[in-house]
Write a protein that holds these residues in place. Structure first.
Motif, PDB file in Angstrom:
ATOM      1  N   VAL A   1       7.065   0.522  41.897  1.00 51.74           N
ATOM      2  CA  VAL A   1       5.836   0.579  41.098  1.00 51.74           C
ATOM      3  C   VAL A   1       5.145   1.899  41.403  1.00 51.74           C
ATOM      4  N   VAL A   2       4.965   2.703  40.375  1.00 49.59           N
ATOM      5  CA  VAL A   2       4.332   4.005  40.561  1.00 49.59           C
ATOM      6  C   VAL A   2       2.822   3.809  40.492  1.00 49.59           C
ATOM      7  N   ALA A   3       2.128   4.217  41.580  1.00 45.50           N
ATOM      8  CA  ALA A   3       0.698   3.927  41.621  1.00 45.50           C
ATOM      9  C   ALA A   3      -0.060   4.966  42.420  1.00 45.50           C
ATOM     10  N   GLU A   4      -1.340   5.049  42.104  1.00 46.54           N
ATOM     11  CA  GLU A   4      -2.229   5.905  42.880  1.00 46.54           C
ATOM     12  C   GLU A   4      -3.334   5.024  43.446  1.00 46.54           C
ATOM     13  N   GLU A   5      -2.942   3.910  44.076  1.00 42.36           N
ATOM     14  CA  GLU A   5      -3.942   2.962  44.582  1.00 42.36           C
ATOM     15  C   GLU A   5      -3.316   2.117  45.678  1.00 42.36           C
ATOM     16  N   ARG A   6      -4.139   1.259  46.270  1.00 44.54           N
ATOM     17  CA  ARG A   6      -3.647   0.310  47.267  1.00 44.54           C
ATOM     18  C   ARG A   6      -2.625  -0.619  46.612  1.00 44.54           C
ATOM     19  N   PRO A   7      -1.495  -0.897  47.274  1.00 47.77           N
ATOM     20  CA  PRO A   7      -0.506  -1.796  46.657  1.00 47.77           C
ATOM     21  C   PRO A   7      -1.122  -3.149  46.296  1.00 47.77           C
ATOM     22  N   ARG A   8      -0.783  -3.627  45.098  1.00 50.89           N
ATOM     23  CA  ARG A   8      -1.300  -4.931  44.659  1.00 50.89           C
ATOM     24  C   ARG A   8      -0.308  -6.002  45.078  1.00 50.89           C
ATOM     25  N   ILE A   9      -0.533  -6.529  46.280  1.00 51.84           N
ATOM     26  CA  ILE A   9       0.438  -7.478  46.844  1.00 51.84           C
ATOM     27  C   ILE A   9       0.620  -8.712  45.967  1.00 51.84           C
ATOM     28  N   THR A  10      -0.502  -9.262  45.522  1.00 53.82           N
ATOM     29  CA  THR A  10      -0.412 -10.530  44.770  1.00 53.82           C
ATOM     30  C   THR A  10       0.456 -10.350  43.541  1.00 53.82           C
ATOM     31  N   LEU A  11       0.263  -9.219  42.837  1.00 55.62           N
ATOM     32  CA  LEU A  11       1.013  -8.982  41.606  1.00 55.62           C
ATOM     33  C   LEU A  11       2.501  -8.774  41.906  1.00 55.62           C
ATOM     34  N   THR A  12       2.808  -7.939  42.913  1.00 62.57           N
ATOM     35  CA  THR A  12       4.235  -7.689  43.195  1.00 62.57           C
ATOM     36  C   THR A  12       4.914  -8.984  43.657  1.00 62.57           C
ATOM     37  N   GLN A  13       4.168  -9.809  44.410  1.00 66.63           N
ATOM     38  CA  GLN A  13       4.769 -11.072  44.867  1.00 66.63           C
ATOM     39  C   GLN A  13       5.009 -12.027  43.701  1.00 66.63           C
ATOM     40  N   SER A  14       4.013 -12.134  42.793  1.00 62.99           N
ATOM     41  CA  SER A  14       4.232 -13.065  41.667  1.00 62.99           C
ATOM     42  C   SER A  14       5.370 -12.562  40.789  1.00 62.99           C
ATOM     43  N   PHE A  15       5.490 -11.245  40.625  1.00 62.32           N
ATOM     44  CA  PHE A  15       6.577 -10.676  39.820  1.00 62.32           C
ATOM     45  C   PHE A  15       7.932 -11.027  40.457  1.00 62.32           C
ATOM     46  N   SER A  16       8.042 -10.799  41.770  1.00 61.78           N
ATOM     47  CA  SER A  16       9.306 -11.097  42.464  1.00 61.78           C
ATOM     48  C   SER A  16       9.650 -12.576  42.346  1.00 61.78           C
ATOM     49  N   LYS A  17       8.609 -13.416  42.525  1.00 56.37           N
ATOM     50  CA  LYS A  17       8.841 -14.860  42.515  1.00 56.37           C
ATOM     51  C   LYS A  17       9.287 -15.331  41.132  1.00 56.37           C
ATOM     52  N   LEU A  18       8.604 -14.776  40.117  1.00 54.03           N
ATOM     53  CA  LEU A  18       8.866 -15.202  38.744  1.00 54.03           C
ATOM     54  C   LEU A  18      10.291 -14.851  38.316  1.00 54.03           C
ATOM     55  N   PHE A  19      10.739 -13.626  38.665  1.00 57.36           N
ATOM     56  CA  PHE A  19      12.039 -13.180  38.160  1.00 57.36           C
ATOM     57  C   PHE A  19      13.172 -13.385  39.162  1.00 57.36           C
TER      58      PHE A  19
END
Length: 1299
Positions: free
Chosen positions: A998-1016
């Motif tokens: 995930v290309v970002a200029e901010e603090r990693p969004r843990i909740t989002l990356t975790q839900s994405f991993s879990k979902l797929f």
């Protein structure tokens, strides 16, 4: 040293904990003598007094069968049935016989003596209730009277179910009409209500009862200590308990009431109260039978239609006694004009059951005032005090029964709040006037004890809880031994700790004192007690004050609920009122502000929240009162749906931690020495050394990207570099090395001939994401021009998107715009002229039909430090900044990414990013040309019409490495949440993915990356595949976490899995890192941002002293690398501020290295893990952008932390953004539910921010979904939102200004 540590501890505790309020040294204190136990008159000996209540019923049923027992009325006030004592006896016998002998299960009797049975009878059917109650007593069963459940969601119904379950109830008795009205399941049976046990419903109408056998006689025993009945009670918190009353207590209570009220045989009594419990049951069902009285029962439905009905019945039946509540007196006053011919002269006692309430005195006075002329004698009014636990506690006796004259006390409200009694004058507003509730009951002992802790006897001028010891109180809370001991077995003690009696006392829950003539005064209830900042206030008093503010004009039927909620370690007062349907918004706010002023001046306490709800929407208790605990529950769950709300946290919340005072800063040298002494290393980390990495990389021989493209066009002309997909997933464009080179040549020729541009001129490339953008970029390099990629304006939204394009073109000093024909038309269109001045565009060239021209010569820069391109982007704080990238930096960037991600010509990667700035641009336009790998380009815009496009492409091309943005990840998580099965059916398989960054200029969004991993995960995505990157304006690629799976991990390119740490959010506000365990309160998870790229060095520097910081210390992230940008081309409007961003030097230590300041706060932490090289791994944690932080109360807050708390506060909050406005915190929430929920959110948002962040919200703005602006990287544009708010452009659903 020790002193220093102590000071440190003190200051830390102030950071983390709200202030405990110190008691006011001048507060009033009780000064009287210690009180003693008060003894009531002895219970008189009555000749022929029956040995039990059933014996009395048997006597009257057999000797006086024709005597009337109970008359029931219909809703018109007509008498529909009079139950005689003979009928009551015979029908109770029939019921007892039927229940014991005719109800069986598997040939066994369903019930045995001592079993509990629910009595479910409407308030309009006292006759059936009485038969059921006495029938149960005769059958030695224990009746548990409850309310009729009307719907599955009745207020408090679940708690009633809990009571029935804990009492082991399996049978419910009811009437035919009532059973027909209950909600049914499809089988035709009564539904099982939420939280209720499974019940057998038995209808007790005559036809269902069997005649008892001749030889069957129920035992009529003497009153014993066995349980007679269970009365339910709902506590302040909403839990329902059952209070057990024994046969002996029931008899003793009837005896005491008979003596105190002077009841005699065959008297007539009018009962307006609920006959199922409390005074309505005690007078109208039990004591009346004891004395063969005739009760006229007034149903609630009749009172609603005709509030005068009870007075008319007193007159008609010449009733001697009436049992009412002050509400019934109040209602009848409103209707008394209709009746000239009523007379109340027959009454010898008007028992006011809620005489202990603060507003009862005004009802009694007003009632007497009007009805004295209709025969009502003043001495007839008899207020009483009672509680479910202690039954009747005190009652005023009429003079003929030897009672003293009535008393009245005018007490200082302020002193009462400290539990002290001080007489005051009636002229003042801030006094409480209370009437006495008479003397204590015959046969009882009473004392007053301290409310909290050990039950010490109170002083004479001190308010305490009234406790009773007598044979006529409840026994226990059924099945609850712990709280039973506390309430029913209290042992009051003197100040010296000596017990006052060997008998236990029952706590009544009533707060009061004993006045002159041994009269009892009640000033409140424990259930309504609210302790705010150490002072006690009574909910009923606050209601009385609010009602005094023009009640009739505004509040619907006087319906006001007051309760307290705990926010930030203290009780906060909430007042909810039903407003009349015809009230205007103007009226509402006027009334609300007047109520606030009244409560403030009379009680000297602030109201935290004042909410108005539409008429008839507060949850109702039986007989129409407000169900307080259910109201409170709805308030806390955000389900009250107010139509107006006023929050006053600024005035109420006085226990916030002190604002932080900045200490004089310790110098940078002392910090280093301090860290060394503490054994901490300086926080510094770097990626692998580029110079030592020998890769057989041909591209390295070329200094310039333009040279690399020409070399690839010659050596591998047909090698595919780019593949562009459209929304259908089909290939919309491709480019091989040679094709790209030729197209670039054509663009360069056009620039020189058509555009007449010179070397070094700036060119704006305004293209949709695609191959044209890449070709024109290299065309500019071939011609020696400086390209600037610009996102094209959105045709549907020119007003906001076109000005940004214009601004970039102007600020970058572009001499020419390259674009497509369609966009060129748009830029010059009539619609565009409404948004910008279209006459001032520079030359615009369209590149759709360019002639095939060979370029005479391709431009070669004279030095690698020459400018290659400009990278423009708008930051989240709304600043447009363009950075300069030299040829050397561009090549170094590509090389660093190539080494980190192992990119070769044989590889394929998929990119779902916008190509206009930052790492997205580099991956899209630069890296494939440098490394030779093929890039599958998926424009994020295409996902709007086909969400699964990116993941389908990844699966179809079996891509191992893919890049996306948070907004893409969010689109997939939200849009494909329910479609994973359908995708699997279509053959989508993500097991090929080694790494998804995930290309970002901010603090990693843990909740989002975790839900994405879990979902797929279901589609084969490995849990370890998703990782984050970090870049910023000064360096677009600082961290990238490459393949961590498969063989490549063994070859040394991959770092260990990214680690997550938990930090204390409260320490973070003070710029400190304090690591805590997962799940501890106030913990915030932070995920490492990825592995630092080759050639990149990172250090953490103090934001102010610019000295280096130690491991795990929070500071600004500084970076040094060959691919740092060389400076800002221009920062729109803020040039001077940013001069040192690219050429910073540490103030101490290594002062030689040139660093670039990222503007982000973070820390480095050495982990236990090792890199492939065997070195300990240093993890970089990004906390947030310095520009975004909010300085409040001397502390530094990151908006995302407050927003995360707010989003959790209610299911209907879709998104949230915060910013400050003149020192006020403004919270904007998007409501994803019905608009009636909008005002529910105001209190919840205010509460959660207070609880979790110790901040008072100034303004809550509720808006529609999609109002909070989000940029292409998925970041919230809080400053744009702030501008919109200040310019009044948000079109909010509701704006609440907290006072």
């Amino acid at each position: 040293m020790i002193l220093k540590n102590c000071l440190k501890v003190i200051s830390l505790s102030n950071i983390f904990f709200p202030l405990l309020q110190q008691p006011d040294p001048n507060q009033p204190k009780p000064e009287g003598n210690q009180t003693n136990v008060l003894k009531g008159e002895p219970l008189g000996v009555v000749t022929n007094w029956p040995p039990s209540l059933l014996a009395a019923l048997q006597r009257w049923g057999t000797t006086q069968p024709k005597a009337p027992c109970l008359t029931a009325l219909d809703t018109t006030g007509k008498a529909i049935y009079t139950l005689t004592y003979g009928k009551l006896w015979s029908r109770s016998l029939k019921l007892a016989y039927t229940v014991l002998n005719k109800l069986t299960t598997k040939n066994e009797p369903l019930l045995k003596p001592g079993d509990r049975v629910a009595l479910v009878f409407p308030n309009s059917d006292p006759v059936m209730f009485m038969v059921a109650f006495y029938g149960c007593l005769l059958a030695e069963l224990i009746p548990v009277p409850i309310e009729v459940p009307l719907t599955r969601k009745d207020a408090g119904s679940q708690q009633i179910g809990f009571l029935l379950g804990s009492c082991g109830v399996t049978l419910a008795l009811t009437t035919d009409a009532c059973q027909k009205g209950l909600p049914k399941a499809q089988t035709g049976e009564v539904v099982t209500f939420k939280g209720w046990p499974r019940l057998i419903w038995f209808v007790i109408d005559g036809k269902h009862l069997a005649k008892p056998a001749k030889d069957w006689h129920p035992p009529v025993r003497d009153a014993s200590a066995e349980i007679a009945y269970i009365e339910y009670k709902t506590s302040k918190e909403g839990s329902t308990v059952g209070i057990t009353v024994s046969h002996a207590s029931m008899l003793a209570h009837c005896h005491a009431l008979t003596q105190a009220c002077g009841y005699s045989e065959a008297e007539t009594l009018t009962n307006v109260l609920d006959f199922k419990r409390e005074a309505g049951l005690w007078h109208g069902v039990l004591t009346s039978v004891m004395n063969r009285m005739h009760v006229i029962s007034i149903p609630y439905a009749l009172m609603k239609v005709n509030p005068l009905s009870w007075i008319q019945k007193v007159c008609l039946y010449k009733a001697r006694v009436a049992v009412v509540k002050s509400r019934d007196m109040h209602w009848s006053l409103l209707a008394q004009r209709d009746q000239r011919d009523v007379s109340l002269s027959s009454l010898r006692m008007l028992i006011v059951a809620d005489g202990a309430n603060p507003w009862s005195i005004s009802s009694c006075d007003a009632f007497l005032n009007v009805f004295q002329s209709r025969g009502l004698r003043p001495e007839v009014i008899c207020p009483c005090a009672s509680s479910s636990e202690a039954l009747t506690v005190a009652i005023r006796r009429p003079p003929e029964l030897g009672g003293p004259p009535p008393g009245k006390a005018v007490l200082s409200m302020n002193c009462l709040s400290f539990g002290v009694i001080r007489v005051d004058t009636e002229e003042k507003l801030s006094v409480l006037t209370v009437q006495d509730v008479g003397q204590i009951m015959p046969g009882a002992n009473v004392c007053v004890v301290k409310v909290d802790g050990t039950p010490y006897l109170c002083k004479a001028d001190e308010v305490g809880e009234i406790c009773v010891n007598s044979g006529a109180t409840g026994m226990a809370y059924f099945g609850l031994l712990g709280i039973t001991k506390n309430v029913f077995e209290a042992i009051p003690v003197t100040a010296a700790g000596v017990p006052v009696s060997d008998q236990p006392f029952t706590r009544t829950g009533l707060l009061g004192f004993v006045g002159p003539d041994y009269l009892v005064f009640v000033v409140g209830k424990l259930d309504g007690l609210m302790t705010v900042s150490g002072r006690r206030h009574n909910a009923d008093d606050v209601v009385a004050t609010a009602l005094a503010v023009e009640p009739m004009k505004f509040v619907y039927r006087g319906r006001i609920a007051v309760f307290s909620v705990t926010v930030l370690h203290d009780d906060r007062i909430v007042l909810v009122a039903e407003q009349r349907p015809d009230a205007s918004e103007e009226d509402s706010f006027q009334w609300m502000s007047r109520v606030l002023q009244a409560i403030d001046s009379i009680h000297q306490v602030g109201v935290y929240c004042l909410a108005l709800v539409p008429a008839n929407t507060l949850p109702k208790a039986s007989l129409g009162g407000i169900h307080i605990s259910e109201t409170k529950q709805r308030f806390l769950e955000g389900a009250l749906h107010p139509c107006n709300v006023l929050m006053c946290p600024h005035t109420c919340v006085t226990n916030l931690p002190k604002p932080r005072q900045k200490q004089p800063d310790v110098g940078p040298a002392s910090m280093i020495v301090g860290n060394l002494v503490a054994g901490k290393r300086i926080a510094q980390a770097s990626g692998r050394d580029v110079t030592q990495l020998e890769d057989n990389d041909q591209a390295r021989k070329f200094l310039y990207l333009a040279d690399v493209l020409q070399w690839r066009a010659q050596t591998t002309p047909d090698h595919p570099l780019f593949l562009l997909l459209n929304s259908k997933g089909t290939v919309a464009g491709t480019a091989s090395c040679l094709q790209l080179h030729k197209r670039a040549e054509r663009v360069a020729a056009a620039l020189m001939e058509k555009g007449r541009l010179n070397v070094g001129d700036h060119v704006a490339l305004v293209y949709p994401p695609g191959v044209d953008l890449i070709a024109t970029f290299y065309g500019c390099l071939y011609a020696g021009c400086i390209p600037i990629t610009v996102r094209p304006p959105h045709p549907q939204n020119l007003a906001t998107t076109l000005p940004t394009v214009k601004m970039i073109v102007e600020v970058s000093k572009s001499a020419c715009i390259l674009t497509t024909q369609a966009i060129m038309k748009l830029l010059k269109s009539k619609e565009a002229s409404a948004a910008v001045d279209i006459k001032t565009w520079p030359t615009i060239l369209d590149t759709d039909d360019m002639p095939k021209k060979k370029l005479a010569s391709i431009f070669r820069p004279t030095s690698p430090d020459m400018l290659a391109y400009l990278d423009f982007s708008v930051s989240t704080t709304g600043i447009l900044a363009g950075v300069k990238m030299s040829h050397a930096a561009a090549s170094a960037l590509c090389r660093s990414i190539k080494l980190q991600c192992e990119l070769y010509p044989s590889r394929q990667i998929a990119i779902c990013l916008d190509p206009y700035c930052g790492l997205g641009f580099a991956l899209w336009c630069l890296c494939s040309v440098y490394s030779g790998h093929q890039s599958i380009l998926v424009p994020p815009l295409e996902l709007e019409s086909n969400v699964s496009l990116w993941l389908s492409a990844v699966s179809q091309y079996k891509v191992r490495v893919t890049f996306c943005s948070y907004s893409v990840m969010e689109m997939c998580t939200k849009g494909l949440g329910t479609q994973t099965d359908a995708l699997r059916m279509k053959g989508v398989n993500l097991s090929c993915v080694r790494t998804c960054m995930v290309v970002a200029e901010e603090r990693p969004r843990i909740t989002l990356t975790q839900s994405f991993s879990k979902l797929f995960k279901d589609l084969g995505l490995s849990a370890r595949a998703v990782s984050t990157t970090f870049g910023c304006r000064v360096n677009v690629a600082i961290c990238l976490q490459p393949n961590r799976l498969g063989k490549l991990a063994e070859q040394g390119t991959a770092g260990p899995d990214p680690t997550t740490v938990y930090v204390d959010m409260r320490a973070l506000r003070h710029d400190r890192v304090r690591l805590v365990e997962r799940g501890s309160p106030h913990s915030l998870p932070l995920m490492e941002s990825g592995k630092i790229l080759p050639g990149v060095k990172v250090i953490i520097a103090h934001t102010e002293t610019k000295g280096p910081l130690g491991d795990s210390h929070l500071g600004e992230i500084w970076v040094s690398s060959p691919h740092n940008a060389t400076g800002y081309y221009t920062v729109y409007g803020e040039e001077a501020l940013h001069a040192d961003h690219f050429t910073a030097h540490l103030s101490f230590g290594d002062t030689q290295t040139i660093w670039a300041r990222t503007g982000y706060l973070g820390f480095l932490r050495r982990t236990e893990l090792t890199d492939a090289s065997g070195e300990r791994h240093d993890a970089l944690y990004v906390v947030g952008s310095l520009d975004e932080t909010l300085e409040l109360r001397g502390m530094r807050y990151h908006p995302i932390d407050i927003e995360t708390s707010v989003i959790r506060a209610h299911k209907s909050i879709a998104e949230c953004a915060v910013f400050t406005w003149t020192n006020l915190l403004v919270v904007v929430v998007e409501l994803e539910g019905s608009e009636q929920e909008a005002l529910d959110l105001v209190a919840l948002v205010t509460n959660v921010v207070l609880e979790e962040h110790y901040l008072i919200v100034g303004v809550v703005v509720i808006v529609d979904p999609g109002v909070i602006p989000i940029n292409s990287r998925g970041e919230k544009q809080r400053m744009h939102l702030r501008d919109g708010f200040l310019a009044d452009q948000l079109d909010p659903i509701y704006v609440a200004y907290n006072m």
